[in-house]
Design a protein around this motif. Structure first.
Motif: not given
Length: 224
Positions: A167-169, A204-212
């Protein structure tokens, strides 16, 4: 009969609020309140309990970013959609990290505006995954080279970590299903469990979390 969605519009320009109100009302979405600054928006959400807030970023007294933080820090099912004239504004990223469900450019078409309001109430993020990823890659705080597993991620199964990483990708549910050789129904179940375990509102929050958390790093995968 399903009740109409209830919306609060927060923007310091009265003409913008009026225009959006007319568009939404004409499409069966009820505008229950308006706010001219962030403080008024926070108060309106507490009083009116809307389903969605259309939130401008640059407003006097309290900006839309701080208002978003305050609204989403409280127990609420309300979704926040950021209104902006800039599609890669660092404030938009900060709002997404605070829990906003996506953003709209102020020149959005009437059809897209109404569709966006309806979409975020289903739990989906408004942003296309690839747009979310570009935004996060530009503004996310880089994780350490060898990050420790985020305490919340420890609650995930190995498969759920894999799903969150993809999901982050920027992969959609259908792309996830193809990548993992799963049905879309199974993918949706994994995504729902990830959201529940991590307290996420949407992709949107899932992508942010995956990066951070370092699960995903800028440029480490070919664009889907």
């Amino acid at each position: 009969m399903t009740s109409a969605l209830r919306v609060v519009i927060a923007d310091d320009q009265a003409l913008v609020r009026t225009g959006f109100r007319m568009i939404l009302n004409a499409r069966g979405i009820e505008v229950v309140g308006e706010a001219g600054d962030g403080a008024e928006a926070v108060d309106a959400v507490r009083r009116l309990r809307p389903d969605v807030v259309l939130m401008d970023i640059r407003m006097p007294t309290m900006d839309g970013l701080e208002a978003t933080r305050r609204i989403l820090a409280e127990p609420t099912d309300c979704r926040v959609l950021i209104l902006t004239t800039f599609d890669l504004d660092r404030y938009v990223y900060a709002a997404l990290a605070a829990g906003a469900s996506g953003f709209l450019l102020k020149d959005v078409t009437p059809e897209h505006l109404a569709a966006a309001v309806r979409l975020v109430t289903t739990g989906d993020a408004l942003l296309a995954p690839s747009i979310t990823r570009r935004l996060v890659e530009r503004f996310a705080i880089p994780a350490p080279a060898q990050p420790a597993i985020h305490r919340d991620l420890a609650a995930l199964t190995p498969r759920e970590v894999e799903v969150l990483t993809l999901m982050g990708h920027g992969l959609s549910n259908s792309e996830l299903a193809t990548e993992l050789t799963l049905s879309e129904a199974t993918v949706k179940t994994h995504v729902a469990r990830i959201f529940a375990k991590l307290g996420l509102r949407d992709r949107a929050q899932a992508v942010v979390l995956a990066y951070e958390t370092g699960l995903v790093r800028p440029g480490d995968r070919t664009q889907p």
